[in-house]
Motif scaffolding. Structure first.
Motif, PDB file in Angstrom:
ATOM      1  N   SER A  45      -6.694   8.710  -1.971  1.00 32.74           N
ATOM      2  CA  SER A  45      -6.894   7.506  -1.163  1.00 32.74           C
ATOM      3  C   SER A  45      -8.305   7.521  -0.610  1.00 32.74           C
ATOM      4  O   SER A  45      -8.803   8.564  -0.174  1.00 32.74           O
ATOM      5  CB  SER A  45      -5.897   7.440  -0.005  1.00 32.74           C
ATOM      6  OG  SER A  45      -4.611   7.166  -0.481  1.00 32.74           O
ATOM      7  N   ASN A  89       4.730   3.489   0.790  1.00 29.46           N
ATOM      8  CA  ASN A  89       4.940   2.106   0.386  1.00 29.46           C
ATOM      9  C   ASN A  89       6.373   1.912  -0.071  1.00 29.46           C
ATOM     10  O   ASN A  89       6.958   2.810  -0.687  1.00 29.46           O
ATOM     11  CB  ASN A  89       4.038   1.753  -0.808  1.00 29.46           C
ATOM     12  CG  ASN A  89       2.713   1.183  -0.395  1.00 29.46           C
ATOM     13  OD1 ASN A  89       2.551  -0.019  -0.334  1.00 29.46           O
ATOM     14  ND2 ASN A  89       1.768   2.058  -0.102  1.00 29.46           N
ATOM     15  N   GLU A 107       0.867  -2.558  -0.541  1.00 32.34           N
ATOM     16  CA  GLU A 107      -0.480  -2.609  -1.116  1.00 32.34           C
ATOM     17  C   GLU A 107      -0.653  -3.761  -2.097  1.00 32.34           C
ATOM     18  O   GLU A 107      -1.768  -4.083  -2.467  1.00 32.34           O
ATOM     19  CB  GLU A 107      -0.806  -1.306  -1.844  1.00 32.34           C
ATOM     20  CG  GLU A 107      -1.036  -0.151  -0.931  1.00 32.34           C
ATOM     21  CD  GLU A 107      -1.437   1.096  -1.689  1.00 32.34           C
ATOM     22  OE1 GLU A 107      -1.678   1.039  -2.913  1.00 32.34           O
ATOM     23  OE2 GLU A 107      -1.504   2.145  -1.044  1.00 32.34           O
ATOM     24  N   ARG A 181      -6.900   3.025   0.394  1.00 36.70           N
ATOM     25  CA  ARG A 181      -6.640   2.413  -0.914  1.00 36.70           C
ATOM     26  C   ARG A 181      -6.302   3.502  -1.898  1.00 36.70           C
ATOM     27  O   ARG A 181      -7.081   4.417  -2.129  1.00 36.70           O
ATOM     28  CB  ARG A 181      -7.855   1.625  -1.410  1.00 36.70           C
ATOM     29  CG  ARG A 181      -8.254   0.451  -0.535  1.00 36.70           C
ATOM     30  CD  ARG A 181      -7.201  -0.604  -0.362  1.00 36.70           C
ATOM     31  NE  ARG A 181      -6.741  -1.083  -1.647  1.00 36.70           N
ATOM     32  CZ  ARG A 181      -5.607  -1.729  -1.818  1.00 36.70           C
ATOM     33  NH1 ARG A 181      -4.810  -1.955  -0.825  1.00 36.70           N
ATOM     34  NH2 ARG A 181      -5.244  -2.131  -3.009  1.00 36.70           N
TER      35      ARG A 181
END
Length: 187
Positions: A45, A89, A107, A181
Motif C-alpha cells: 500500500s 475491504n 476501494e 492505495r
C-alpha cells in the motif's frame, strides 16, 4: 405402444435427474473456495509518498446461498511497519469460466485470479491487478460455521458494516483525505 411409452418415460426421467443434479466447474470451484484463507498475497500500500509491504493477508469468501458461484466476504492485509495495523475491504466475488473475479467494495478496484490450484488445504495461483501479476500460496484456516453465522441484511448492516466501516478499517493516520492505495509487490 404402452411399452414404448414406459421406456420413453424412464429415459426422460433419467435425463431430467442428470440435468437437475449436475453442477458445472464454477460451482465446484466456489464451493471449495468458501472459507477463510491466509498467506502472503504480495500486496503493498502506498500512502503519503511511502510504500509499505503487507506481512500477510486474510481473505474470507462467503458463498451466496442463492447464487452458486458467487458471494461476498472480506480481505484484510496486515502490516508491521506502516502507520496502520491493517487495511481491510469488503469484497464481492464470482467465479466465471474458471476465473475468480474479486471486487474491493471500499476501494472500488478489481483483481482476477487465474492459473490456480485449489484444495481443502491450500490455494495457490496467480493474481492479476491490471497488467501486474504475482504468484501466491494461501492455507485454508476455517470454513463457515452455519450454526453460528447470521445471514441477512440486518446482521450484515448492524454488525459487520459498523465494524468494517471505511474510517475504522484503514486505521489511517492524520490525513483523512488520503487513504492507502493497494497494489501488487514486484518480486
Amino acid at each position: 405402444m404402452k411399452k414404448y411409452f414406459s421406456i420413453a418415460t424412464m429415459v426422460l426421467a433419467a435425463l431430467m435427474s442428470m440435468t437437475i443434479v449436475s453442477c458445472d466447474d464454477d460451482d465446484d470451484i466456489a464451493y471449495t473456495l468458501e472459507g477463510t484463507w491466509e498467506g502472503d498475497m504480495y500486496i503493498q500500500s502506498s500512502y503519503n509518498g511511502h510504500t509499505y509491504d503487507a506481512t500477510y493477508s486474510e481473505i474470507c469468501f462467503l458463498k451466496d446461498p442463492y447464487k452458486w458461484s458467487s458471494g461476498d466476504g472480506y480481505w484484510v492485509d496486515y502490516y508491521s511497519n506502516a502507520p496502520w495495523d491493517y487495511v481491510a475491504n469488503h469484497i464481492d466475488w464470482t467465479v466465471r469460466n474458471g476465473v475468480i473475479y474479486v471486487h474491493f467494495v471500499e476501494e472500488n478496484s478489481d483483481i482476477q485470479i487465474h492459473d490456480y490450484s485449489l484444495s481443502g488445504s491450500y490455494f495457490t495461483g496467480r493474481i492479476y491487478m491490471g497488467s501486474k501479476f504475482v504468484d501466491f500460496r494461501l492455507r485454508h484456516t476455517s470454513s463457515p460455521n452455519w450454526n453460528e453465522f447470521g445471514w441477512g441484511y440486518d446482521y450484515w448492516d448492524d454488525y459487520h458494516y459498523d465494524y468494517w466501516s471505511k474510517g475504522d478499517i484503514m486505521k489511517a493516520p492524520a490525513n483523512k483525505n488520503e487513504s492507502p492505495r493497494r497494489s501488487l509487490r514486484t518480486i
